[in-house]
Design a protein around this motif. Structure first.
Motif, mmCIF file in Angstrom:
data_model
loop_
_atom_site.group_PDB
_atom_site.id
_atom_site.type_symbol
_atom_site.label_atom_id
_atom_site.label_comp_id
_atom_site.label_asym_id
_atom_site.label_seq_id
_atom_site.Cartn_x
_atom_site.Cartn_y
_atom_site.Cartn_z
ATOM 1 N N ALA A 1 0.828 -1.204 0.000
ATOM 2 C CA ALA A 1 0.000 0.000 0.000
ATOM 3 C C ALA A 1 0.864 1.257 0.000
ATOM 4 O O ALA A 1 0.556 2.246 -0.692
ATOM 5 N N TRP A 2 1.967 1.234 0.739
ATOM 6 C CA TRP A 2 2.868 2.389 0.788
ATOM 7 C C TRP A 2 3.503 2.648 -0.581
ATOM 8 O O TRP A 2 3.641 3.799 -0.996
ATOM 9 N N ALA A 3 3.869 1.596 -1.285
ATOM 10 C CA ALA A 3 4.482 1.750 -2.605
ATOM 11 C C ALA A 3 3.516 2.427 -3.579
ATOM 12 O O ALA A 3 3.910 3.287 -4.367
ATOM 13 N N VAL A 4 2.239 2.041 -3.524
ATOM 14 C CA VAL A 4 1.250 2.670 -4.413
ATOM 15 C C VAL A 4 1.042 4.132 -4.020
ATOM 16 O O VAL A 4 0.977 5.020 -4.879
ATOM 17 N N TRP B 1 1.410 10.037 -4.805
ATOM 18 C CA TRP B 1 1.882 11.309 -4.253
ATOM 19 C C TRP B 1 2.739 12.060 -5.261
ATOM 20 O O TRP B 1 2.680 13.288 -5.363
ATOM 21 N N GLN B 2 3.522 11.321 -6.047
ATOM 22 C CA GLN B 2 4.409 11.944 -7.024
ATOM 23 C C GLN B 2 3.672 12.379 -8.288
ATOM 24 O O GLN B 2 3.919 13.463 -8.811
ATOM 25 N N TYR B 3 2.783 11.525 -8.785
ATOM 26 C CA TYR B 3 2.251 11.747 -10.133
ATOM 27 C C TYR B 3 0.732 11.833 -10.215
ATOM 28 O O TYR B 3 0.199 12.004 -11.312
ATOM 29 N N GLY B 4 0.042 11.724 -9.095
ATOM 30 C CA GLY B 4 -1.407 11.818 -9.139
ATOM 31 C C GLY B 4 -2.063 10.483 -9.471
ATOM 32 O O GLY B 4 -1.407 9.450 -9.627
ATOM 33 N N TRP B 5 -3.388 10.531 -9.601
ATOM 34 C CA TRP B 5 -4.169 9.314 -9.831
ATOM 35 C C TRP B 5 -4.226 8.955 -11.307
ATOM 36 O O TRP B 5 -4.303 9.816 -12.172
ATOM 37 N N THR B 6 -4.197 7.661 -11.582
ATOM 38 C CA THR B 6 -4.595 7.087 -12.859
ATOM 39 C C THR B 6 -5.503 5.901 -12.517
ATOM 40 O O THR B 6 -5.500 5.433 -11.365
ATOM 41 N N PRO B 7 -6.288 5.397 -13.486
ATOM 42 C CA PRO B 7 -7.118 4.228 -13.154
ATOM 43 C C PRO B 7 -6.308 3.057 -12.609
ATOM 44 O O PRO B 7 -6.736 2.389 -11.665
ATOM 45 N N ASP B 8 -5.136 2.807 -13.199
ATOM 46 C CA ASP B 8 -4.311 1.690 -12.707
ATOM 47 C C ASP B 8 -3.909 1.893 -11.249
ATOM 48 O O ASP B 8 -3.898 0.939 -10.462
ATOM 49 N N ARG B 9 -3.582 3.133 -10.884
ATOM 50 C CA ARG B 9 -3.183 3.391 -9.492
ATOM 51 C C ARG B 9 -4.381 3.291 -8.554
ATOM 52 O O ARG B 9 -4.240 2.870 -7.399
ATOM 53 N N ILE B 10 -5.557 3.684 -9.027
ATOM 54 C CA ILE B 10 -6.760 3.542 -8.196
ATOM 55 C C ILE B 10 -7.039 2.074 -7.920
ATOM 56 O O ILE B 10 -7.274 1.659 -6.773
#
Length: 598
Positions: free
Chosen positions: A296-299, A304-313
């Motif tokens: 969870a911390w890695a995601v 935090w660096q690049y904002g949300w994308t569907p893959d990150r969500i």
């Protein structure tokens, strides 16, 4: 087997064979019109969702259940699955675009697979459908039967190919003719699959494969050693250099799934796990909390660096679900005392139901990942946190559904309001390009104004070294825009946030005038110092291989103050170029060398 026994066996196998053949023929009907369905997209998706989930669930449950009861149970799975897929399709302009989203399709398959053992037990032993032992046996039994069925189909077609090759020697092509008829090949494959399921069921394959459990239990101690070594190395290696990438999170989540599976195997194989394997299972359950927390911390670092994308969500959704599992597993194993296996078994059933509900929620409009990510990316542009050139515009136009298209409309308005011609051009390219690579190719050319702007901003060292606008020909626009943006991130003394060092950095003397190192700030608040190698030639600049950091902290571990100090020292000429196996740049406690790409 006597003739009466043979007749009984054939009658028992016939329903499974017929169901398999019918499933194969139904899939052929849908696949025939896949590219140009004669039905509306919504109706085609509904039929595809219903038939695929209905056929899959009925084949998974037939055997332990009679044909009629398996078909009834399949309806329990197929109807809600169809409804959820239609809800998920609302986020796309065209309903069938949902089938191109691998993550949502995988989530749907996972939800359907999780539902099958619950439904099977609810119809066969209603008083045990929430018991861990029954669910485990039903789940592994389904996996085992389906795997045997698939293996039987593979063996059948391998034998068919060999038989066809043999008959072809005497000019008999009947098997080849059958294989070339799509509907017949799929129907035959389905029938063979059903026959394989029937035979497995006859041989007592309806229960859990205990031999598989015995083999998997041998992996408990090796996996525990690997996980223990990894966790022990974290205090020495640190987190920042390893995490912050989705690949790191994916590795951690995959290992978490392996750990959970092995713990469940131990709980199924033995009523009270004991001995070395029992201790390994308990320690894995406790360690699961740490591994899932790191995932969870890695995601979160990436977001935090690049904002949300569907893959990150979706990645964070999975990571948080796994983290909840990890906390529960660790809690039961740590404080459950001698009865920790029974406590964890009861908790696992609840976690399975909660996971299913989470997957179902992710398919509803309440969790429209494309819209959430697009709104976040636009907000980062409007607040100045992200440059428009960094936006995943092609993905927003083609992969993120209606939410991405709406975000592009908002960016159109922003570009018009601010007079950002580059953003307007990129938005137009994003809509017209057939692939993200085509869009990248369209923005290769760099304008003279951009090269001149970079030259005006870029300090060059050592004293007397120069670069011209022509030196930066051949680079892509996004590269120059990235460097220009970094140079404009001023240091506390007002100097540029970048520097170019041009000198004898190569392995041979004839490279002295060609090679250079570009140092600039990246990341959130400019805290990350990036170092790129360039080679200048008659055709302009060329990017070389990665920079090797021989000493000093990795870029991800540097603080903003460290990055600013190093840049200021480089701009003031406080560095030396000295030979090693080749000449390197020494800047404070940082030493770098250029290594060619082979």
């Amino acid at each position: 087997m006597t003739d009466p026994d043979t007749a009984i066996a054939l009658r028992a196998r016939l329903p499974m064979v017929a169901l398999g053949a019918g499933s194969g023929f139904a899939m052929w009907l849908l696949a025939r019109d896949w590219d140009q369905p004669g039905l509306s997209e919504g109706l085609f998706l509904a039929m595809f969702a219903f038939l695929s989930s209905f056929c899959g669930a009925s084949l998974a449950m037939i055997g332990p259940l009679s044909l009629l009861r398996a078909l009834g149970g399949a309806l329990w799975v197929a109807v809600p699955m169809t409804a959820l897929m239609l809800l998920a399709a609302l986020r796309y302009p065209v309903a069938t675009d949902l089938l191109q989203n691998e993550v949502l399709v995988l989530m749907t398959l996972t939800l359907g697979a999780m539902a099958c053992p619950f439904v099977l037990l609810r119809l066969s032993v209603p008083d045990r459908w929430t018991r861990f032992a029954a669910l485990s046996a039903a789940s592994w039994g389904i996996v085992f039967r389906l795997a045997c069925g698939v293996g039987f189909v593979v063996v059948f077609w391998i034998l068919g190919l060999l038989s066809n090759a043999l008959l072809d020697l005497v000019n008999i092509t009947i098997l080849e003719d059958i294989a070339e008829v799509d509907w017949l090949a799929l129907t035959l494959s389905g029938a063979v699959f059903g026959l394989g399921l029937a035979v497995v069921q006859e041989l007592g394959g309806g229960g859990a494969p205990h031999l598989l459990f015995r083999l998997l239990s041998l992996l408990l101690i090796p996996v525990l050693l690997v996980v223990g070594l990894f966790l022990a190395a974290i205090p020495l290696q640190g987190l920042s250099s390893a995490f912050g990438h989705l690949s790191s999170a994916a590795t951690l989540m995959a290992m978490s799934a392996v750990m959970m599976t092995l713990v469940c195997v131990a709980l199924t194989w033995q009523e009270h796990p004991r001995g070395a394997n029992g201790m390994a299972a308990r320690l894995l359950a406790i360690g699961l909390m740490l591994v899932t927390g790191l995932a969870a911390w890695a995601v979160l670092m990436r977001v935090w660096q690049y904002g949300w994308t569907p893959d990150r969500i979706y990645a964070l959704l999975f990571a948080m679900t796994l983290l909840l599992h990890g906390l529960v597993y660790a809690g039961c194993a740590a404080i459950g005392g001698a009865g920790w296996p029974d406590l964890l078994r009861r908790a696992i059933v609840g976690l399975a139901l909660m996971t299913g509900a989470t997957l179902a929620l992710a398919l509803t409009p309440l969790v429209d990942a494309g819209r959430i990510a697009a709104n976040n990316q636009v907000a980062r542009v409007l607040t100045g946190e992200t440059e428009a050139a960094e936006l995943p515009l092609w993905q927003m136009a083609h992969d993120w559904g209606q939410g991405g298209l709406d975000a592009l409309t908002r960016l159109d308005a922003h570009a018009e309001e601010t007079g950002d011609a580059d953003l307007s051009n990129r938005l137009q390219l994003a809509r017209s390009a057939t692939s993200r690579w085509e869009m990248t190719k369209e923005v290769v050319d760099v304008t003279d104004d951009q090269r001149k702007e970079l030259i005006e901003l870029l300090p060059v060292q050592p004293a007397g070294a120069t670069v011209t606008a022509d030196d930066f020909r051949g680079l892509k626009r996004f590269q120059l825009l990235r460097w220009i943006r970094s140079c404009k991130r001023l240091l506390p003394d007002g100097s540029a946030g970048c520097v170019l060092i041009r000198g004898a950095l190569g392995a041979t003397s004839d490279e002295a005038a060609e090679l250079a190192l570009l140092l600039f700030r990246e990341g959130r608040d400019g805290a990350q110092l990036e170092t790129l190698a360039l080679r200048f030639g008659p055709d302009g600049a060329d990017m070389l291989g990665r920079i090797i950091l021989d000493r000093g902290p990795p870029a991800q571990q540097q603080t903003k103050e460290q990055a600013e100090t190093l840049l200021a020292a480089a701009q003031a000429g406080r560095f030396e170029i000295s030979p090693a196996r080749q000449n390197t740049l020494k800047l404070g406690d940082l030493e770098v060398l250029i290594r060619r790409r082979r």
